[in-house]
Design a protein around this motif. Structure first.
Motif, PDB file in Angstrom:
ATOM      1  N   UNK A  27     -39.314 -25.300  -8.401  1.00 38.34           N
ATOM      2  CA  UNK A  27     -38.387 -24.432  -9.126  1.00 38.34           C
ATOM      3  C   UNK A  27     -38.719 -22.963  -8.899  1.00 38.34           C
ATOM      4  N   UNK A  28     -40.014 -22.663  -8.993  1.00 38.07           N
ATOM      5  CA  UNK A  28     -40.439 -21.277  -8.931  1.00 38.07           C
ATOM      6  C   UNK A  28     -40.023 -20.627  -7.612  1.00 38.07           C
ATOM      7  N   UNK A  29     -39.340 -19.501  -7.738  1.00 34.77           N
ATOM      8  CA  UNK A  29     -38.893 -18.674  -6.616  1.00 34.77           C
ATOM      9  C   UNK A  29     -37.722 -19.253  -5.826  1.00 34.77           C
ATOM     10  N   UNK A  30     -37.190 -20.398  -6.245  1.00 33.66           N
ATOM     11  CA  UNK A  30     -36.065 -20.989  -5.528  1.00 33.66           C
ATOM     12  C   UNK A  30     -34.752 -20.791  -6.274  1.00 33.66           C
ATOM     13  N   UNK A  31     -33.691 -20.622  -5.504  1.00 31.21           N
ATOM     14  CA  UNK A  31     -32.357 -20.721  -6.075  1.00 31.21           C
ATOM     15  C   UNK A  31     -32.085 -22.190  -6.397  1.00 31.21           C
ATOM     16  N   UNK A  32     -31.192 -22.413  -7.323  1.00 30.68           N
ATOM     17  CA  UNK A  32     -30.794 -23.767  -7.708  1.00 30.68           C
ATOM     18  C   UNK A  32     -29.286 -23.878  -7.574  1.00 30.68           C
ATOM     19  N   UNK A  33     -28.842 -25.059  -7.203  1.00 32.75           N
ATOM     20  CA  UNK A  33     -27.409 -25.261  -7.030  1.00 32.75           C
ATOM     21  C   UNK A  33     -26.883 -26.411  -7.855  1.00 32.75           C
ATOM     22  N   UNK A  34     -25.592 -26.334  -8.136  1.00 27.22           N
ATOM     23  CA  UNK A  34     -24.867 -27.425  -8.775  1.00 27.22           C
ATOM     24  C   UNK A  34     -23.795 -27.916  -7.808  1.00 27.22           C
ATOM     25  N   UNK A  35     -23.730 -29.209  -7.651  1.00 22.46           N
ATOM     26  CA  UNK A  35     -22.714 -29.853  -6.835  1.00 22.46           C
ATOM     27  C   UNK A  35     -22.074 -30.963  -7.666  1.00 22.46           C
ATOM     28  N   UNK A  36     -20.940 -31.433  -7.217  1.00 26.45           N
ATOM     29  CA  UNK A  36     -20.301 -32.558  -7.892  1.00 26.45           C
ATOM     30  C   UNK A  36     -19.654 -33.471  -6.876  1.00 26.45           C
ATOM     31  N   UNK A  37     -19.518 -34.730  -7.276  1.00 27.28           N
ATOM     32  CA  UNK A  37     -18.871 -35.706  -6.407  1.00 27.28           C
ATOM     33  C   UNK A  37     -17.989 -36.607  -7.243  1.00 27.28           C
ATOM     34  N   UNK A  93     -27.784 -31.321  -9.772  1.00 28.11           N
ATOM     35  CA  UNK A  93     -28.451 -30.060  -9.462  1.00 28.11           C
ATOM     36  C   UNK A  93     -29.470 -30.331  -8.355  1.00 28.11           C
ATOM     37  N   UNK A  94     -29.779 -29.292  -7.622  1.00 29.06           N
ATOM     38  CA  UNK A  94     -30.668 -29.418  -6.482  1.00 29.06           C
ATOM     39  C   UNK A  94     -31.362 -28.091  -6.231  1.00 29.06           C
ATOM     40  N   UNK A  95     -32.470 -28.177  -5.519  1.00 31.83           N
ATOM     41  CA  UNK A  95     -33.260 -26.997  -5.202  1.00 31.83           C
ATOM     42  C   UNK A  95     -32.835 -26.450  -3.848  1.00 31.83           C
ATOM     43  N   UNK A  96     -32.570 -25.171  -3.791  1.00 31.24           N
ATOM     44  CA  UNK A  96     -32.123 -24.500  -2.563  1.00 31.24           C
ATOM     45  C   UNK A  96     -33.336 -24.221  -1.681  1.00 31.24           C
ATOM     46  N   UNK A  97     -33.932 -25.317  -1.179  1.00 32.99           N
ATOM     47  CA  UNK A  97     -35.224 -25.238  -0.511  1.00 32.99           C
ATOM     48  C   UNK A  97     -35.167 -24.491   0.805  1.00 32.99           C
ATOM     49  N   UNK A  98     -34.087 -24.676   1.550  1.00 30.78           N
ATOM     50  CA  UNK A  98     -34.038 -24.201   2.933  1.00 30.78           C
ATOM     51  C   UNK A  98     -33.398 -22.823   3.095  1.00 30.78           C
ATOM     52  N   UNK A  99     -32.937 -22.241   1.998  1.00 39.94           N
ATOM     53  CA  UNK A  99     -32.329 -20.925   2.094  1.00 39.94           C
ATOM     54  C   UNK A  99     -30.971 -20.966   2.762  1.00 39.94           C
ATOM     55  N   UNK A 100     -30.387 -19.811   2.966  1.00 42.74           N
ATOM     56  CA  UNK A 100     -29.114 -19.724   3.665  1.00 42.74           C
ATOM     57  C   UNK A 100     -27.919 -19.997   2.763  1.00 42.74           C
ATOM     58  N   UNK A 101     -26.904 -20.587   3.345  1.00 46.78           N
ATOM     59  CA  UNK A 101     -25.612 -20.799   2.693  1.00 46.78           C
ATOM     60  C   UNK A 101     -25.754 -21.577   1.389  1.00 46.78           C
TER      61      UNK A 101
END
Length: 121
Positions: A27-37, A93-101
């Motif tokens: 979590x620390x220093x990472x962006x977090x995202x929300x997706x849905x399906x 929710x997911x961790x934006x581990x790889x950066x970018x888009x």
């Protein structure tokens, strides 16, 4: 692995707040995202929030959904207002581990198991 909660059944026009609990290491220093399906559909981007709190939203939810985070508690939230039947989906929710888009699911690692949101008309 993040853990989502807060889903449920709500009438159109109603509100829900989803929560996502993550461990400090992912979590620390990472962006977090929300997706849905939704059933029969591809997973789609909903929102993202950077470590510093900058937010990004899909056009379909802009103005209705708000993402926030509490870095002291390793928590991310998604406030959903004016819900529509087309918002019905499993939310992840997911961790934006790889950066970018931020909108690409392939830039994320450590996905939760999801929480079901159902909006009745």
């Amino acid at each position: 692995q993040p853990v989502e909660s807060g889903g449920g059944l709500v009438q159109a026009g109603g509100s829900l707040r989803l929560s996502c609990a993550a461990s400090g290491g992912t979590f620390t220093n990472y962006a977090m995202g929300w997706f849905r399906q939704a059933p029969g559909k591809e997973r789609e981007f909903v929102a993202a929030i950077s470590w510093g709190g900058t937010t990004y939203y899909a056009d379909s939810v802009k103005g209705r959904f708000t993402s926030s985070r509490d870095n002291t508690k390793n928590m991310v939230y998604l406030r959903m207002n004016s819900l529509k039947p087309e918002d019905t989906a499993v939310y992840y929710c997911a961790v934006h581990t790889y950066g970018g888009d931020y909108s690409s699911q392939y830039r994320y690692n450590y996905w939760g198991l999801g929480t079901q949101v159902t909006v009745s008309s």
